[in-house]
Each structure stands twice: as C-alpha cells, then as structure tokens.
Scaffold this active site. Sequence first.
Site, PDB file in Angstrom:
ATOM      1  N   ASN A   1      29.787  42.232  13.979  1.00  0.00           N
ATOM      2  CA  ASN A   1      31.058  42.105  14.393  1.00  0.00           C
ATOM      3  C   ASN A   1      31.836  43.391  14.797  1.00  0.00           C
ATOM      4  O   ASN A   1      32.464  43.418  15.928  1.00  0.00           O
ATOM      5  CB  ASN A   1      32.012  41.551  13.151  1.00  0.00           C
ATOM      6  CG  ASN A   1      31.662  40.034  12.961  1.00  0.00           C
ATOM      7  OD1 ASN A   1      30.601  39.585  13.525  1.00  0.00           O
ATOM      8  ND2 ASN A   1      32.202  39.491  12.132  1.00  0.00           N
TER       9      ASN A   1
ATOM     10  N   THR B   1      56.899  44.674  58.850  1.00  0.00           N
ATOM     11  CA  THR B   1      57.536  43.848  57.425  1.00  0.00           C
ATOM     12  C   THR B   1      57.489  42.490  57.816  1.00  0.00           C
ATOM     13  O   THR B   1      57.639  42.284  59.101  1.00  0.00           O
ATOM     14  CB  THR B   1      58.790  44.416  57.237  1.00  0.00           C
ATOM     15  OG1 THR B   1      59.923  43.968  58.284  1.00  0.00           O
ATOM     16  CG2 THR B   1      58.906  45.631  56.801  1.00  0.00           C
ATOM     17  N   HIS B   2      57.179  41.458  57.097  1.00  0.00           N
ATOM     18  CA  HIS B   2      57.036  39.952  57.333  1.00  0.00           C
ATOM     19  C   HIS B   2      56.042  39.812  58.306  1.00  0.00           C
ATOM     20  O   HIS B   2      56.202  38.835  59.200  1.00  0.00           O
ATOM     21  CB  HIS B   2      58.523  39.533  57.825  1.00  0.00           C
ATOM     22  CG  HIS B   2      59.689  39.740  56.759  1.00  0.00           C
ATOM     23  ND1 HIS B   2      60.048  39.118  55.901  1.00  0.00           N
ATOM     24  CD2 HIS B   2      60.270  40.918  56.722  1.00  0.00           C
ATOM     25  CE1 HIS B   2      61.267  39.393  55.320  1.00  0.00           C
ATOM     26  NE2 HIS B   2      61.419  40.608  55.705  1.00  0.00           N
TER      27      HIS B   2
ATOM     28  N   SER C   1      28.023  34.033  64.372  1.00  0.00           N
ATOM     29  CA  SER C   1      28.080  32.550  64.633  1.00  0.00           C
ATOM     30  C   SER C   1      26.887  31.945  64.742  1.00  0.00           C
ATOM     31  O   SER C   1      26.354  32.208  65.623  1.00  0.00           O
ATOM     32  CB  SER C   1      29.262  32.015  65.309  1.00  0.00           C
ATOM     33  OG  SER C   1      29.384  30.897  65.506  1.00  0.00           O
TER      34      SER C   1
ATOM     35  N   LYS D   1      30.858  35.122  68.844  1.00  0.00           N
ATOM     36  CA  LYS D   1      31.700  35.499  67.820  1.00  0.00           C
ATOM     37  C   LYS D   1      31.173  36.701  67.289  1.00  0.00           C
ATOM     38  O   LYS D   1      29.958  37.062  67.065  1.00  0.00           O
ATOM     39  CB  LYS D   1      31.771  34.332  66.812  1.00  0.00           C
ATOM     40  CG  LYS D   1      32.590  33.133  67.253  1.00  0.00           C
ATOM     41  CD  LYS D   1      34.145  33.717  67.327  1.00  0.00           C
ATOM     42  CE  LYS D   1      34.929  33.727  65.957  1.00  0.00           C
ATOM     43  NZ  LYS D   1      35.058  33.025  65.176  1.00  0.00           N
TER      44      LYS D   1
ATOM     45  N   GLU E   1      36.523  39.490  54.774  1.00  0.00           N
ATOM     46  CA  GLU E   1      37.054  38.176  54.094  1.00  0.00           C
ATOM     47  C   GLU E   1      36.586  37.909  52.849  1.00  0.00           C
ATOM     48  O   GLU E   1      37.211  37.333  51.755  1.00  0.00           O
ATOM     49  CB  GLU E   1      36.499  36.956  55.213  1.00  0.00           C
ATOM     50  CG  GLU E   1      37.196  36.974  56.355  1.00  0.00           C
ATOM     51  CD  GLU E   1      36.420  35.799  57.350  1.00  0.00           C
ATOM     52  OE1 GLU E   1      35.627  36.176  57.899  1.00  0.00           O
ATOM     53  OE2 GLU E   1      37.057  34.698  57.260  1.00  0.00           O
TER      54      GLU E   1
ATOM     55  N   TYR F   1      36.951  37.587  13.463  1.00  0.00           N
ATOM     56  CA  TYR F   1      35.869  37.600  14.618  1.00  0.00           C
ATOM     57  C   TYR F   1      35.813  36.117  14.701  1.00  0.00           C
ATOM     58  O   TYR F   1      35.630  35.380  14.003  1.00  0.00           O
ATOM     59  CB  TYR F   1      34.531  38.136  14.347  1.00  0.00           C
ATOM     60  CG  TYR F   1      33.558  37.851  15.374  1.00  0.00           C
ATOM     61  CD1 TYR F   1      33.410  38.606  16.295  1.00  0.00           C
ATOM     62  CD2 TYR F   1      32.732  36.823  15.217  1.00  0.00           C
ATOM     63  CE1 TYR F   1      32.634  38.444  17.587  1.00  0.00           C
ATOM     64  CE2 TYR F   1      31.834  36.581  16.442  1.00  0.00           C
ATOM     65  CZ  TYR F   1      31.842  37.388  17.473  1.00  0.00           C
ATOM     66  OH  TYR F   1      30.930  37.161  18.596  1.00  0.00           O
TER      67      TYR F   1
ATOM     68  N   GLN G   1      32.322  36.060  22.427  1.00  0.00           N
ATOM     69  CA  GLN G   1      31.340  36.418  23.360  1.00  0.00           C
ATOM     70  C   GLN G   1      31.226  36.432  24.548  1.00  0.00           C
ATOM     71  O   GLN G   1      30.789  37.083  25.488  1.00  0.00           O
ATOM     72  CB  GLN G   1      30.123  35.498  22.734  1.00  0.00           C
ATOM     73  CG  GLN G   1      28.769  35.713  23.553  1.00  0.00           C
ATOM     74  CD  GLN G   1      27.855  34.792  22.804  1.00  0.00           C
ATOM     75  OE1 GLN G   1      27.314  34.851  21.629  1.00  0.00           O
ATOM     76  NE2 GLN G   1      27.167  33.729  23.486  1.00  0.00           N
TER      77      GLN G   1
ATOM     78  N   LYS H   1      32.226  39.136  27.370  1.00  0.00           N
ATOM     79  CA  LYS H   1      31.527  40.211  27.902  1.00  0.00           C
ATOM     80  C   LYS H   1      30.933  39.971  29.412  1.00  0.00           C
ATOM     81  O   LYS H   1      31.198  40.751  30.189  1.00  0.00           O
ATOM     82  CB  LYS H   1      30.001  40.197  27.080  1.00  0.00           C
ATOM     83  CG  LYS H   1      30.568  41.041  25.751  1.00  0.00           C
ATOM     84  CD  LYS H   1      29.244  40.973  24.639  1.00  0.00           C
ATOM     85  CE  LYS H   1      28.473  39.906  24.484  1.00  0.00           C
ATOM     86  NZ  LYS H   1      27.639  39.917  23.544  1.00  0.00           N
TER      87      LYS H   1
END
Lengths: 494, 494, 494, 494
Positions: free
Chosen positions: A113, A158-159, A280, A286, A293, A320, A325, A328
């Site tokens: 532990n 902006t936006h 593609s 493409k 992405e 504990y 476990q 991890k």
Amino acid sequence: MPKDLLRNARLSKDVLPIVENFLSSMKDDVKIAFYDVLGTQVHNIMLIEQGIVKKEEGMRILGELQAIKQEIIENSIKYDMSFEDIHPFIEDRVIQKIGIEIGGKLHSGRSRNDQVVLDIKLKIRDDIIFLASKLLQLGDLFLSLAEKYEATICPLYTHTQRAQIGSFSHYFLSYATELLRHLSRLWDCLNRTNSNPLGAGAVGGTSFPIDRQRTTDLLGFDTIQVNSLDAVSSRDYTLELISVYSILAIFISRIAEDLVLWSSGEFKFIIFDDTFSSVSSALPQKKNPDTAELLRAGSAEIIGKMLATFMIQKSLCSGYNRDFQQIKPLIWDSQEKLSSCLDILIGIISSFKINDKNMESATLESNLIALDIAEYLVISYGISFRMAHSIIGTLVQQNGQNLTNSKEIQKIAKEKFNLSLQINQQELDRFRNPRYCLEMRKSLGNPSQKQQENMIQDLKRDFSQVKEKFDAKNKYIKACYEKINDIVVQYIQG
Amino acid sequence: MPKDLLRNARLSKDVLPIVENFLSSMKDDVKIAFYDVLGTQVHNIMLIEQGIVKKEEGMRILGELQAIKQEIIENSIKYDMSFEDIHPFIEDRVIQKIGIEIGGKLHSGRSRNDQVVLDIKLKIRDDIIFLASKLLQLGDLFLSLAEKYEATICPLYTHTQRAQIGSFSHYFLSYATELLRHLSRLWDCLNRTNSNPLGAGAVGGTSFPIDRQRTTDLLGFDTIQVNSLDAVSSRDYTLELISVYSILAIFISRIAEDLVLWSSGEFKFIIFDDTFSSVSSALPQKKNPDTAELLRAGSAEIIGKMLATFMIQKSLCSGYNRDFQQIKPLIWDSQEKLSSCLDILIGIISSFKINDKNMESATLESNLIALDIAEYLVISYGISFRMAHSIIGTLVQQNGQNLTNSKEIQKIAKEKFNLSLQINQQELDRFRNPRYCLEMRKSLGNPSQKQQENMIQDLKRDFSQVKEKFDAKNKYIKACYEKINDIVVQYIQG
Amino acid sequence: MPKDLLRNARLSKDVLPIVENFLSSMKDDVKIAFYDVLGTQVHNIMLIEQGIVKKEEGMRILGELQAIKQEIIENSIKYDMSFEDIHPFIEDRVIQKIGIEIGGKLHSGRSRNDQVVLDIKLKIRDDIIFLASKLLQLGDLFLSLAEKYEATICPLYTHTQRAQIGSFSHYFLSYATELLRHLSRLWDCLNRTNSNPLGAGAVGGTSFPIDRQRTTDLLGFDTIQVNSLDAVSSRDYTLELISVYSILAIFISRIAEDLVLWSSGEFKFIIFDDTFSSVSSALPQKKNPDTAELLRAGSAEIIGKMLATFMIQKSLCSGYNRDFQQIKPLIWDSQEKLSSCLDILIGIISSFKINDKNMESATLESNLIALDIAEYLVISYGISFRMAHSIIGTLVQQNGQNLTNSKEIQKIAKEKFNLSLQINQQELDRFRNPRYCLEMRKSLGNPSQKQQENMIQDLKRDFSQVKEKFDAKNKYIKACYEKINDIVVQYIQG
Amino acid sequence: MPKDLLRNARLSKDVLPIVENFLSSMKDDVKIAFYDVLGTQVHNIMLIEQGIVKKEEGMRILGELQAIKQEIIENSIKYDMSFEDIHPFIEDRVIQKIGIEIGGKLHSGRSRNDQVVLDIKLKIRDDIIFLASKLLQLGDLFLSLAEKYEATICPLYTHTQRAQIGSFSHYFLSYATELLRHLSRLWDCLNRTNSNPLGAGAVGGTSFPIDRQRTTDLLGFDTIQVNSLDAVSSRDYTLELISVYSILAIFISRIAEDLVLWSSGEFKFIIFDDTFSSVSSALPQKKNPDTAELLRAGSAEIIGKMLATFMIQKSLCSGYNRDFQQIKPLIWDSQEKLSSCLDILIGIISSFKINDKNMESATLESNLIALDIAEYLVISYGISFRMAHSIIGTLVQQNGQNLTNSKEIQKIAKEKFNLSLQINQQELDRFRNPRYCLEMRKSLGNPSQKQQENMIQDLKRDFSQVKEKFDAKNKYIKACYEKINDIVVQYIQG
C-alpha cells in the site's frame, strides 16, 4: 515462492486464470518496475542502517535487486504476467535467488500500500519533467514562429467571425503565454506530489524502527508524507495531475481547431506539409488535416480518463481500496497520449506553409477597421465612444463594406446625434492600409509589430527561467539516483 | 439607451423574448455586478489620468457608477433582466443618467470581452479566499477532534475490511493533512489567476493610449495578462479552479462515505446529532444520515459541472466565443455548492457522538494484531518477515481468531519452514491489549498517541502559516478596494 | 402538523435552517407537485376501494387533494419552502385542513420512496411526449427546407474540407434522418419507464392489502414495477433518459457547428436573421451567431448533467439512498435546456437566408469533381478504380485545379500505368457543370435532386407514423387523468 | 502497392513513423478485420451482379478475399501495423496478389467512410448478442440464487441503514428485474443500429450503378441507412451503445457495493470464496474482496470512455471527421471490460457462502418491525397511519429497542393523541418473529416467500422470452454469413 507463499498461507485455493487476469496490473506495472526496485533498494539500505536487516543479508538483497534493475534498464527482464502486480514479482525474484531466510526480509516494515504510492510518485515526478521538456520545446517553436510572422497581417476572430486586424504572430504569442501557465501548473503539481509515503505500511505504520527521513533524503523527496492513513488513502495528487493534463489537452484542442479551420478551403491560411496530411481512399483530390483532427479527439480521450480517475475515487471510504489500482493506466496513458500529441503538434506547426496573401486579403474584405475608425472619431473629433460605435454600426448596416467615406459618416452623425463633424478624408483613407491600423494600436500586448517584439523578448526570458527550474530539479533527482546506486554498489562490494 | 443603441445601429430587428431569454446571462451576472462597477471605475480613473476622458466628464461617470455600486452593496438595485448581460445594463444606467455625450465615454478602450474576464477573475479571487476561510475552519475542527480522540482505539480499514488497530484521531489527522494540500492548490490557483486582462479590448487591443499597469496596480493584481488574444481566448484558469473544487469534492465524498458507514447499524461507531439527521415517512424507527448522503452526491454534482466546463471549451478556436458565457454559472454554482457542503460537513462532525466501546471492540473481534504479531516474531526471533507473515497467515486460515497461541505458532513454523521457535507466551499475551500494540508502533506518522500528538503540533503550525498567507492577501485586496473608493470619492468631490 | 410530527416523534431536535436548506428539494419538487397530488389521489381511490380507508374518510381526503390540485393548476398555491420535499408538504396541507384522524390515513401503505419514483416517472412520461412534439416540429422544418433547397448546389465536406458536390437540402435530410432515431430512442425510453412503482413502500412492501394493478390501470401505466427493492433502488430509467437527451444534444451541437461555419466570413453560405444575432460592445461591424454558439455550449451543459446523474449512482448499495434526490434537478434542467435549445434551433433555421452563389462557387473552386472524373474513367474506359484514383490524384498534385484536361490525364495514365487512353474531351467537359455531376450519381440516398425527392417522400411518411404513435400515447394518458378526475369528483360529490 | 499508391499520387512525401503511429488505427482494427473482409466480399458480389466488375475478375477478387478471411479465422494472418487502417491493408493484399488491373476494382463505388461504419455496425451487432448471452447467464444465476435463498431472512436497507425485514432472495430478484431492462435496452440498440451504410461513399454517393438493397439483404441488415451524409456523419449509435453499457456498469457497481459491504467484518453476511479473494502483502490476516472492488472501479472506467465518446463528437461539423476513429477503441474496450466484469460477477456470486445467522440476527437487533407494528395498529385499532407512525417513532426515541410493549404504546398514544387503545399483547408478540412479519406483507412484489415464488416464476418466463429473441437474431445473422460464404465459394469454383 512468495507468490504462492503470499496467497497460500491465508487462502486455501489457487487463483483462477480469469480472476488472475482481471486482478493483475502487471501490464501497467511494467512502467514502474524500475521505480519499484529503486524504492526497494532504498528501503533496504535504510533497513540495514537501522539494524533491521543485517549488513551481510542486506548485501545479498541489494545485489539481487541490482541485477534486476540492470535487466530492467537493459530491457532484458522477463516479466511473469501471472503475478497480481509488480511488487510480489520483484520480491519473488529475490527470494528465488537468495532464499526466503534472507530474501524474505526485504519487505519488512512496509506494505504494497505504501510501496505502490511510492512508485507512482517517483514516476509522476519524472513524467512531469519529461512533459515539461516537450512543452519548453513547443514554447521555443511558438516564439520562433512569432518572430517569423510578426509582420504578417492576419485577422483576429471572435465568435469565429473576423473581428480585428492582427498579425499571425499574435496567435503564437498567445499560445506561448498560455503555455507558461501550463508549465507553472505542472511545476506546482510536481512539488505538491514530491513527498514520501514510504513507511506508512499497510495503513497504520509498523513496529520496526524504520527511519522515514532517510528514505526521503535518498530518494530526493522534499518532505515526508507523514500520516500513514493519508499516505495510503489519498490519491488527490493523481486528480491534480490528470486535471493539469486535461487543461493542457483543451489548449491543444484549441490550437488543433485553429489549424483545421486555417487549412480549410474557405480560410486557406496555411497548407499542411504532406507528411502531416492524409489522403482519401475514394476522393482523389483530398489532402486532409487528419493529424490535427486527432489532436482534437485526443483532448476528449484524456478528459475521459480524467473523469474515470475522479469517478473511481467517488464514495470510497478511508483506507487503501483496490479500486485505486485502475488509476495507474489512466494517468500513464494520458501522459503518453499527451506526449505524442505534443510531438505531432510540434511537427505540424514547424512544417506548415502559410498563404500570407489570403490572410491579408481576409482583413481587407470585411469591415475589420470599424473599431479603428470609431476610435479615430473619438480621438480626433471628441465624440463619445458609444456615439462613434453607433455611427459606424449604422454605416455598416446601411452601406456594407466601405467605412472610410467621410461624407456618409458625417451624414449618419448628423441624423443620429445631430453632430456636425468635419472629417478629414485623407486621414480616414490611411485606415485602408492594415499596417497603418496596427501601428495605431497603443495598448500593451496588442498585435502591432512593436508589441510583438516586446512580448517575444519577455517570453524568451520567462521560458528560460522556467527551463532552469525544471533542469535543476531533474539534475537533483538524477543525482539522488546515482547516489543510491553508489551506496548499493558499495554494499555489494562489501 | 445603449441597449437599443448597441443593438439597433448594426441590426435592423429587435430581439425576440425567447432569444433574449436564451442569450441573457443577467441571472448569473448579478453575482459580478459589484466587480463590474468596480472595474469600470478603475478603467475610468485610468482614462481620466491618461487624458482620454476629461476630468469633469470623469467626475460624472464615476459619480453615477458610485451610486450604482452603493445600490449593489445595499442590495437595493433593480436589475433589468432583459439585458443580454450585466455590462450594457451598467453602461445604460450611466448613460440614462448623464447622457450619451459623457456617459458614452465610459467604455472607451475596452470591450465586453476583456471586461467579463476581469469581473470573473475579481470574483474568483474573493471566492477562493472565502472558501479557504471555511477550509481553515474545518482544519481547526479536525485538529480539535484529533486532540479529543487521540486515545480512542478504533480499527483502520483497507478494502473496507478491518486492517490494523488505530486511533479514531488518526482519521481526523489524515483529513487535516490532505486539507492542507487542498488549501495549497487553492493558493496556487489564486496566484495564477491574479493577472489583469483589462485593456485587451475585443481581441486586438485599442488605439486609445491606455495604461494597463495602472489598472493592474489599482485592482491589486500581481501582473498584467499582456497578450490581448490570450486575455480574451483563454479560460484555463476556470478549468484549474473547477478542477481544484472537484478534487476537494472527492475528498468530501470520502469523509461522507466514512460517516455513512460509521453511523450504520453494522458499524455503530458514531451517532449523528438529530439536527443533522432525517426521518422516514413510513418507517417509524429510521434516523438517517441524509446530510452525509447529500455530501456524497454533491461531489457528483460538482464534477458534472467540471466536465461541462471542460467540454464547453473543447474544439473552440482562438478568440472570444459566446460559449464561454455558460462557464460562469458552472463555476459559481460549484463554489456555492462546495461552500454549503463544507458548512454541513462542519456541522455533522462537530455534533456527532461516538460509541468508543464499539470502536474498541471492533479491534478485538478481528485479527487486527496479525501484523503486530508477525513483526514481533521477526524482531524477537530473527526470522524473515515473509516467513512470519506466512506463519501467521496460515494460523488465521486454520484457526480463525486466536493469534496469541505460542504453541500453534511454533507448530506451524516447524511444519512450514522447519523452524524451531521458543516463543514467550507472556510477551505474546500483551498483544491482546490494543493499546500495547499501538505503543509498539515505531514509524513516523503512525496512529499511536505519541505520534498523534506530534502530528497535531506540526499541523497546527502548518495551518497557522496558511491562514496568515490568505489573511494577508485578503487584507491587501480589501485595501486596494478602499483605495479605489477613496480616489473615486476625491474625483466626485472634485 | 406532519412536518413536525414526521420529524419530532423520532428526533428530539428541530432542523437547523442551513440543514433544512441543504436537504430540501422543494425548489425542484414544485415541478412534480401536480403529479404528487394526482398519485396521492389514485392511491387513495385504491385505499377506499380496498376498504383500507372508509369511503366517507376518503371523500374528505380526495376533496382536499382536489383543492390543492386546482391551486397547482391555477398556479395559485403557496409552497412552504421549509419542507424537506413536496410529499410531506401535501400531506401536511391535507392534515391541517381535515385533521390527523382522517388526513393521517392518506399515506397508508406507501412511502416517500415509492411515491417519489411515481412522481418522477409520471413527469418523465409527459416530458418525453413534450420533447417529441418539438422534435416533430423540427422534423417538419427540416423537410420543408429540404424541399426548398433541393436544387441548391453546395459542397459536402469531410475533414472540414470540401469533398464532393452536393445539394444544400442534403444537410437537412441527413438531419431529419437522424432525428427519427432520436424520436425512436425517446419512444423506447418512454415505454421502458412506463411501469408503476407505487406499492413498493419504503423498500419491502406493506401489510395493507393494497391493489397495485388498480393504481397501475388508473394512472395509465403499461405494467407494474413488481419487485419492491427494484422499485426504490433503481434509477436506470433516469440514466437512459439523460443519455437519450445527451445524444440529442450532440446532434444539436453538430448542427450548431455547421451554422457557425456557414455564417462565417470565410464560408458565407448563410446569413443569420438579425433576431438571432448579437452585436459587439466594441466592434461596430460585428454581427455574431451567438445563438448557435450557445446551442453548442448547451450540449456540454447537458452532458455535464448526464455525468452527474451517473456519478451520483456510482458505488451506491441497494435500497433507497438520499443521493437520488439530486437526480431530479439534473434531468429536469436538462429537459428544459433541450427544449429551449430546440426552440432556438427552430428559430435560427426557419429565418436564415442563404447565399446560393457562394455555395455553388465553392463547388467550382476546389476539385470536387475528382471522384466523378475518376469514376467516369472507370465506367467509360474500363480501367480499375484504384488506377483511376491514382491518375487523378497525381493530376491534382501536379496541376492543381483543372481536372478536365484529357491530354494531361492520358499522359499520366501512360507514365504511371502504361495505359493508352483515348478520352473524349467533350464528355469530360460536361463535368464542369456541377448539376451534371449530381445527375450522374446513381446510388440510393445521394444528393441528386431525384434522390432528394425520394427521401423527402419517405421521410414524410416516417415522421407521420411517429407522430401518430406519440399522439395516441398522449391522448391515452390525458384520458386516464380525466378519468381519475371523474372518479374523484364522484367521490367528493358522494 | 496501394498503400503507396493511395498516398503517393496525391502527396509528395512519405509519412513519418511518428505520424504513422499517431494516425494508425491498425491495433484497434484487428478487431474488425473479419467484418471488413466480409463486407468487401458482399460489396464485390454486388459489383459483379451489377456488371461493374466482370464475373471472371470478381472470381479472383473474391478468391483472394476468401484466403484472407480464412487466415483471419485461423488467426494466422500477419498484420502490417504501418498501414493507416485495416481497409487499405486488405485492399493492398488483394492487389499484391492479383494485380492492380483487377484488384484495383474492389473499392469501386465505396469509400473508407462508409466501409468503416459498416464494419463497426457488423461488430456491434455481434457484440450486443455476445453480451446479451452473458447477461442471460447472469439472469439464470440470479434466479437460482433467489430460489436457494427465498426463505433466508435478511434486512433490507435504505440510506445504508437497516430498514425492513426482508429475504436474501429479494436482492437477487431485484437484480434480475433490472437485468431485464438492460437486455431490453441492448435489444433496442441492436435494432436501431442494424441498418446498412454501405453505398454512401465518401459522403455524397457514387455514379456506379450499385444496388444497396442487395448488400443490405446479404448482410442481414433490417434497413438501408439511406442518406449518404447521415451514413458517414452520424455516430449516434455509438453514443447509444456506450450509454447502454454505462447504465449496465452502474448496475454492476451497485451489486459490487452490496458485495463489499456484505463481506465486511461489520456485516458478515457473505464469505467470498478464496478464488475470488486477495491477500495482503503485509497484513497476514487479510482476505479482501478485491474482485468486487475492481467491478466497482470498472464502472468508472466505462463511464469515462462513454464521456470521451460523447466529447469527441462535440462541436464537430457534418461530414466524416477523422476524430471518429478514436471512438472505436472506446466502445470495444468498454465491451471487453463489461464482458470480463460479468464473468467475475458471475464467479463471485456463484461461489460465495452466506452466514444466514448473521443476516437473521441483524433483523432482530434493530427496530426493523416498526412499520409492521405501526401498520398493525392501523389495521387492528383503526387509528390513522400518521398517528401510528408518530406513536412508534416516539417509542423508538424514548425506549430504543423494544417495540412490542403494548403498555408503552398505549401510554404514548394517550399522551400524544389522547387515544385509549387496548392492544393485544399476544398478537404484538408475534411480530418478534421475522417470518411472521414477512408473512403479513400483502403487497405485490414484497419479500415474503410467497411473493418470491411468484416473481421467480414470472421472471423465468420473461428471461426465456428474451433469450428466444436474441437466439433467433443470432441464428439469422449466422445464416446470412454462411450464405455469403456459399455464394463466394460458388464464384470461386466458377
């Protein structure tokens, strides 16, 4: 064999393969094998020094641990994946080699532990330093791109709508500025994690006269995590770590989104290098920004792991719990994901080409000078900003694109506010040049070339200071590890 | 009226009620009204000092803002909930009173985009300090409970199974220890947030010659958030804040789970005070720990808001995005939820009664002394720990409860490892006394009374240092606010 | 007064205001007040029929409940927010009016634990039907837009990159198609939720001879939720509901993102109506798609609530837990958020204007015909698709824009694959017309006008069938409510 | 080689190893290799039938695909992990064997975008059927445990506090009842997913005259996913699937929490079999329910993956986006996690032993008969339930444990409500027998033995009906696969 010893004394039946497979964290623990052996060596150095293990016994224990450590470093070790976790696997190796009479002493005064918390913290320490080095590299890249593009005119948004004339470098300086805060969070997290749980035992300490300060010093921890219940029950440092990772992941998703938009057929601001593009299977024309992405998706993956880390701990009582476990793999996979995302991000932005004509023409097409004009009206003709804003807003609504027509402005000012303005058409015409608009900006931190240069200088200094801190910490830890090695070697050599 | 002015210049149609309702953040913005006026005052002090607004104009602007501030403080202000947000509501009030010629100047050189970040940061600063004061109060309570129960024997658990003999105080010290880390995280978050975005403008700064250092000093910020794109695009500080809140919420859920278990009919360790209990509408005998259950649920609610805060920002490109608006209620509701959870937690644990007999008898019933005995065998008879562990494990499997039978131990040692031990039965018998077992513990931070006392002393010192830091910061901010007020009053009085 | 009665019998102390405030769900329960009274009426009709409550007593209970129901319907009821929840508030009202001797009978054979589940399920049933009606309205709108734009040429995208020539209507048909699946999920969720928990009691049923089938029939449930422990412990229907909401929210975020991009200065495909736009406080030219941005943020808010709903239930043991209380605001707020998002979405898309020239020219600028050409080569000249794909890909890389140059194609085919093609330049030239390309598409469900028309017909039929199902269910429930009312009135009138 | 062909035609540079590694989904795609080949065979059967591929060419394509399918089934295939995904890997294999002139035809009229959706849907279909079979096995186990323990007295809990006398079987019947809803959700999800995307192409269909109905029939889909944009853009079925998984995970966490509590030293209701227990490395006496703890953690892991799946799709615009790729490991890992959790859960509950004395004595110790007594007072003495509840509540507060003292009850009834009751002490005494209390319960679905038996019968019937539905679907799909195989073999054999 301790595997059986551990289990068979208390329990009458062998473990089933499906249970073994379900319970075992060996696959994840491979990543802490080195730290486990290191911590066990330090623990045993202390046991020897405290007289809990005799020197001649300790020699043999340390010797066998050293052999294992060497195999781990050389990646030649064969893991037996049927162990429940790394800790009995290591102990078993030692006992098989040197017998249970001596080897059976190595675990005195500790428990899995406290041991697993030790291993996790040692790994986190190194993981943070490793990530920081990537972020520092990314910071350098941002600054060099800022230097390269400080005169490249580009819209600011902006936006997702064009808002003001800016420079392309301004993006990279904004990234660099935020990056410093991510580094700062990593640094704080590192320091808060850097305390030693070893010696907490299972949950309530031990009657062996162990010296917790000694193991703390040897392993280069800042402090002892004193309270034994706290040491085995708390995982707040994992929550902080993965939160910091997640905040960073959102930052990466923002840059990725910028890159996806900029490389679209509509923006055409940048062209991805072919190495960071995909094709593609059906559409011959493409060339896709798949790498960006996947950076964007990466943020979702890391944040999903963050939520699992929080959720695992929800409603668990003190002490504990085996549930821990599963934390991890969540934090380690996140670290690896982040690390590869950073590599890809560095790759994309160090290789793309820009289309500066498109960037600049995008600033001309829209009415990005509206605020510049409005402020000019305020500064030169003394009307209030809200009036100027209203006049130019009306002009946009009525007239669309041309904001440098003094007569129109005068007409609206008269109609709307009964103001008689005599606007200098020549001065107004200058605003048609985006560089002129930028030069007019006076506030600290704006996208004008002068401010870009100032910010670059300041950020260079800031990054260099951060780098020094992390480098010093790294050096100190590595020196501790070497010192441990020296002590071990001395014992082994008698 | 700026509401119409703002909108009607650029757009030809009025807003629909359903759109107004959907867009408006007025309900949330009430919580930053004070900060909004304060920031606007500081901005206008600077505008006057820079000559952008004339002193006599500034007097009137500051005067009207002061009147609004007073109404907010006295809670007498009437909000018009049809405004899109608090910023035009305030500006409108000023313009309605003193006219657009002068009142229309107050927004010169800034935008809602930098303004809202300013307001949020000012509120976060105060919110953190407020929460810290509650946590410090909780810390005091933990320490006083630790002092009260440092001699109360109680099991410590792992896997929700009794593990070792401990003391009830050990729980409160473990809580207190973790609490310090939460305070430390809040402190770091406060400092990282404490930089001034004002002057970034919409996204690319302004051509007014504003002085960002001046507003930074007046508002008591540590630094300027220099880069204008960073200032309006980044919300990493909200992510850090709500992460820190969420980590704290998980901590509360752990204590709540402890309380629920301890108060169950099976544990019977504590009895909730009636004030913090609920009854059943059907079952006459029931007295339920509903308050603790809702603390547990509270962690889920806060972490849900954390996810929303992260997710809002996922895949957003650089620049201000309206999506950011929805972050405000998430972080403010979380703060209020946390605050009320802390009140309730303080209430529960400062009023429950304990059943120390049940706690102590729980340590006798199970084999909690197994490790103590095993370590005794190692220390007194020199066998390895793994052997001792195996012998006692076998004893438990074969014999169940009685671990202090020297003959059984000797028999197993012989059978299993061919060891001939001569165990002192009298010494063994002492382990039947849980207090003896505790006294034997030697490691730092264990649940023995001596270690409890040491930890209490150390923690008192630590908490006191943390309190000093927060108090000093709080005082400094309040002093800044008063100084702003003094300057405003001087201007108003001419 | 039952409030005190309930509490004071078992507990010796009054509740503190802060505890009352923390525990009370009155604020949320206002939304189930109607259902609570309705369920209580039905429960008491059954109690009368079973002889558990005498008819003359039942008359008075039902009479007072009817008065309360009327006040709720007329919104004239005064809620006492100091009650823990709605259930004792209603019971208290009845007892205050008609005394504990009779009024005290209304809760016989049930508990708040089954009662609250009943209320939640009744509300969910109506909520789903309400949302479905909005979705059906949205579906109609999608179909009418598809009809309007079936001949409007527009690019289709993959990777946010222009991919193939399509029609603008294709977007709306893809939305409509997915919408049917959302409606189908809501329908399934409705049916799975539609079982009656009333009669489960606190957790283990009751010794009163209640008739669960009777309340099931009266309330229009499909089935009885038989097992009493299942009825009070399970909240899986809330998880399903909020999952279905969240899946819908992601769908809305996708449309919102489409709208944000299409309205950007780079795409210029659509122009938001002014009513659904916002302006900037600083930038006079700005007209921003804030409504769409908040739709996007809305998905994050709902999914945050979904997480909280799951997390609340994580690690809870069987039986009613108070934690469940906090689920109510999560699912109801999500429903209201979704509902307002749908209103706004309907508003935006029923009012925007399109710029069909920009859409069509976007299909000309890029090489969107690459696949059409490659397929032409396969079909007319018999080469394999992978060869054709490779030839056109090479042409794009070498030559950029012009893909209808037969000589270039022939040259590459020769160089790359030693193919001697004789391509008909005239046929090739036809592909410069996007309408020609679309007409050539042969697969079911493609964006050609013919396929658009087919899909519109099919979808109209599908939506109409879905509408019938929901309408029938709604009518049936309303008829049950009226029948309950009739029975109540009969009892009251004796 | 198509790998290079695919890439090198359009792009000038090779992919870097770090990019390849970042982009590649080969590791996850191994799980759909079989489906990919199957789908490709079906696609090519249709191409032959439609005359797009000549029969003699098709023979060779199908032949090579058949060889690959065989290798996949025999697990002898060697995957080249450097491919971006499974699709070009398969195509490449065919082209390498039979040349690009013929092999290059196999991808005609489709794209990876529709192909990957096809593969995912085929796998989901089988995954759901596989999970359902485990759930049906679990359901059988619940029912057999219910039969075994229908006479075993055990407390039922609310608020983790003992609430009413019940039977141990009641838990298993409540689990079984909820399980049916999980199966129902899986069934709905299966049917909603079961529509064929193949033929959507990249996003806008194809000019090859493909027959989508034919591939739909061959692959056993219920319907065609007609709209090509919907087919490649939508991932709502993945959201539904992982939501259904997550709801199931919460259910498992509830059972796991029950098991952890029941096996604790405080409850001592059940004893885990040694095979499903773990030991401590330090504490010799410990036998821990680690398997149940990891079931509990498993819910957090799956829900974390659910959130990632939602979050990946947030703010993505219409069309295929590469982000989608990362959904695959999330849903497949969740399925595998759930599957192993179900195995472990089945293992634990089919092997634990119970301690029925502790269960029964837990019902005697507390005042679990309070409601039974209160209802007795109502039924036998005609007082209102609220009065009876209040009287017994007061008795509990004053007197603690003994609720069958008629004199005390009479005294309180007099004091509190001025009621003169003459309670039959003999009748009251019967309530000391928990079996008597249970027998008195009258409501449908209560924990009495009679009701347990009824519920067992009903549930057996329900499970058997569900099993039939899934079995029939499974058989149908397998028959389709065999028919495809037959057709392929016929072509190959000419």
